[in-house]
Design an enzyme around this catalytic site. Structure first.
Site, PDB file in Angstrom:
ATOM      1  N   GLY A   1      33.602  -6.851  38.617  1.00 28.21           N
ATOM      2  CA  GLY A   1      33.562  -6.078  39.856  1.00 28.21           C
ATOM      3  C   GLY A   1      33.589  -6.949  41.100  1.00 28.21           C
ATOM      4  N   THR A   2      32.850  -8.043  41.079  1.00 31.67           N
ATOM      5  CA  THR A   2      32.772  -8.909  42.262  1.00 31.67           C
ATOM      6  C   THR A   2      34.150  -9.444  42.625  1.00 31.67           C
ATOM      7  OG1 THR A   2      30.528  -9.527  41.647  1.00 31.67           O
ATOM      8  CG2 THR A   2      31.670 -10.985  43.184  1.00 31.67           C
TER       9      THR A   2
ATOM     10  N   GLN B   1      30.289   1.536  39.437  1.00 30.18           N
ATOM     11  CA  GLN B   1      29.234   2.361  38.819  1.00 30.18           C
ATOM     12  C   GLN B   1      29.760   3.716  38.349  1.00 30.18           C
ATOM     13  OE1 GLN B   1      26.083   1.595  38.097  1.00 30.18           O
ATOM     14  NE2 GLN B   1      26.051  -0.422  39.078  1.00 30.18           N
TER      15      GLN B   1
ATOM     16  N   SER C   1      34.391  -2.711  36.458  1.00 29.06           N
ATOM     17  CA  SER C   1      33.763  -3.798  35.721  1.00 29.06           C
ATOM     18  C   SER C   1      33.322  -3.279  34.358  1.00 29.06           C
ATOM     19  CB  SER C   1      32.546  -4.288  36.515  1.00 29.06           C
ATOM     20  OG  SER C   1      31.902  -5.305  35.809  1.00 29.06           O
TER      21      SER C   1
ATOM     22  N   HIS D   1      31.215  -4.221  32.009  1.00 28.97           N
ATOM     23  CA  HIS D   1      29.846  -4.202  31.470  1.00 28.97           C
ATOM     24  C   HIS D   1      29.014  -3.029  31.991  1.00 28.97           C
ATOM     25  CE1 HIS D   1      27.326  -6.171  34.778  1.00 28.97           C
ATOM     26  NE2 HIS D   1      28.545  -6.371  35.237  1.00 28.97           N
TER      27      HIS D   1
ATOM     28  N   THR E   1      44.425 -18.297  32.152  1.00 24.90           N
ATOM     29  CA  THR E   1      44.668 -17.689  30.837  1.00 24.90           C
ATOM     30  C   THR E   1      43.805 -16.442  30.687  1.00 24.90           C
ATOM     31  OG1 THR E   1      45.142 -19.869  29.975  1.00 24.90           O
ATOM     32  CG2 THR E   1      44.664 -18.157  28.349  1.00 24.90           C
TER      33      THR E   1
ATOM     34  N   CYS F   1      21.403  -7.964  41.336  1.00 20.03           N
ATOM     35  CA  CYS F   1      21.732  -9.213  42.025  1.00 20.03           C
ATOM     36  C   CYS F   1      20.729  -9.532  43.121  1.00 20.03           C
ATOM     37  CB  CYS F   1      23.124  -9.154  42.638  1.00 20.03           C
ATOM     38  SG  CYS F   1      24.166  -7.919  41.944  1.00 20.03           S
TER      39      CYS F   1
HETATM   40  N1  PLP Z   1      29.974  -3.212  42.724  1.00 16.90           N
HETATM   41  C1  PLP Z   1      28.946  -2.454  42.312  1.00 16.90           C
HETATM   42  C2  PLP Z   1      28.779  -1.084  42.891  1.00 16.90           C
HETATM   43  C3  PLP Z   1      28.057  -2.930  41.363  1.00 16.90           C
HETATM   44  O1  PLP Z   1      27.031  -2.177  40.958  1.00 16.90           O
HETATM   45  C4  PLP Z   1      28.243  -4.246  40.833  1.00 16.90           C
HETATM   46  C5  PLP Z   1      27.281  -4.809  39.859  1.00 16.90           C
HETATM   47  O2  PLP Z   1      26.126  -4.500  39.856  1.00 16.90           O
HETATM   48  C6  PLP Z   1      29.340  -4.981  41.289  1.00 16.90           C
HETATM   49  C7  PLP Z   1      30.173  -4.441  42.226  1.00 16.90           C
HETATM   50  C8  PLP Z   1      29.611  -6.353  40.750  1.00 16.90           C
HETATM   51  O3  PLP Z   1      30.158  -6.275  39.458  1.00 16.90           O
HETATM   52  P1  PLP Z   1      30.132  -7.527  38.468  1.00 16.90           P
HETATM   53  O4  PLP Z   1      28.746  -7.667  37.995  1.00 16.90           O
HETATM   54  O5  PLP Z   1      31.067  -7.147  37.371  1.00 16.90           O
HETATM   55  O6  PLP Z   1      30.644  -8.697  39.239  1.00 16.90           O
END
Ligand code: PLP
Length: 371
Positions: A71-72, A169, A189, A191, A227, A316
């Protein structure tokens, strides 16, 4: 002691089907998809089949899916698609969007209503001739409120402004159809929907230009060199397909458990629900407690000692004791924001687990108010 995991917004347990698909990939398809020999060609076929599966799950075209590390990275890529001009995001975005947007010195932050929603008129009020991009998350990671993405995207389309949504989410938990929503970019994302860690994707509508952030061998049409993480991609595609097919059943189960939890704890004096119950992810419950002196962290630690895994906010930022910017955006005071806890349930939770939390929580709150 019972062990209860109710922190699924932080991460989810890998589902068996994704795990098996990944093991199969490690065992039989470990070639590099860019290699020309048979190993490579077989890996490439699996890569493209996974892209197709993911595209089908969100009604996109396979060529509109770019694999990323999560996601990041997807959020960074999306915000980075704009080089200059004015961008609009919301006050309660995840840090991945917030911090990417800080690069622009005239970013506008849309206010959030007290029950956790972005009102359409606030967007009308902030758009200017210079606005290049609007980014609004689909579902908030702390309070679970689901935003009116289709209407927001429509306003942007009318003004020829790019629209991105962080659906990290949401995807796998609520239906996502990129064509129907009319979004230009969407982050996901794996996970967060029972897939593996460190893999995600960015949907980019055909015709929208984005800038690579990683330069190298030119994989992912030059947008994301490196890769490909094929086992991760296979696991993500498998998990997404499974979460789509069991979404309705899972949501029914999870919302019953979440409502049971809320009904079981709402009589604790001085409890406050953060965010409205309507248009909310089925597994999310975020509550604050009066009189615990901002000791949400103590609450988390005590719950953990009882075997209950929760979070004070986003995983985070929960390491810092800063009050949550999400809770502040909906008008919660600093002290109450620091006195909050997020339960995020999944289909793997049981009634017995919820009964256990309901039994334990009042004792802990009472203790925290006495010390
Ligand atoms: N965006 C949202 C709304 C999230 O909840 C998160 C992770 O908690 C992220 C982005 C970041 O995702 P990732 O952990 O896959 O980098």
């Amino acid at each position: 002691m019972m062990k209860v995991y109710v922190d699924n917004a932080a991460t989810t347990k890998l589902c068996d089907s994704a795990k098996n698909a990944m093991l199969n990939c490690y065992e039989y398809f470990w070639g590099n998809p860019s290699s020309i020999h048979t190993y490579g060609r077989e890996a490439y076929e699996i890569l493209e089949a996974s892209r197709k599966t993911i595209a089908e799950c969100i009604n996109a075209k396979p060529e509109e899916i770019y694999f990323t590390s999560g996601g990041t990275e997807s959020d960074n890529l999306a915000i980075n698609s704009v080089q200059n001009g004015h961008i609009i995001i919301t006050q309660f975005e995840h840090d991945a969007v917030l911090n990417s947007a800080k690069r622009f010195n005239n970013t506008v932050f849309l206010p959030v209503s007290n029950d956790g929603f972005i009102e359409l008129y606030t967007l009308y009020g902030t758009i200017s001739r210079d606005t290049k991009l609007v980014s609004v998350m689909m579902a908030n990671n702390e309070i679970g409120t689901i935003q009116p993405i289709k209407s927001l995207a429509e306003i942007c389309r009318y003004h020829h402004i790019l629209f991105h949504t962080d659906a990290v989410q949401a995807i796998g938990h609520i239906p996502v159809d990129v064509k129907d929503l009319g979004v230009d970019m969407l982050s996901a994302s794996a996970h967060k929907f029972s897939g593996p860690r460190g893999i995600g994707f960015l949907y980019v509508r055909s015709g929208v230009d984005i800038n690579p952030m990683m330069l190298g061998g030119g994989q992912e049409k030059g947008i994301r060199s490196g890769t490909e993480n094929l086992p991760g991609i296979v696991g993500m595609a498998t998990a997404l397909k499974e979460s789509m097919s069991s979404m309705k059943k899972n949501n029914e189960r999870v919302s019953v458990l979440r409502d049971m939890l809320w009904n079981g704890i709402k009589s604790i004096s001085g409890i406050r629900l953060n965010g409205g119950m309507k248009h909310r992810l089925s597994g999310n419950l975020n509550v604050s407690f009066d009189g615990i002196d901002g000791n949400g962290e103590g609450l988390l630690v005590l719950l953990d000692q009882y075997g209950i895994a929760t979070s004070t906010g986003s995983a985070c930022s929960s390491a810092s004791n800063e009050p949550s910017h999400v809770l502040k955006s909906i008008g919660v005071s600093d002290e109450l924001a620091r006195s909050s806890i997020r339960f995020s349930l999944s289909h793997l939770n049981t009634k017995k687990e919820i009964e256990y939390i309901i039994g334990v929580l009042p004792t802990i709150i009472d203790y925290l108010r006495r010390i």
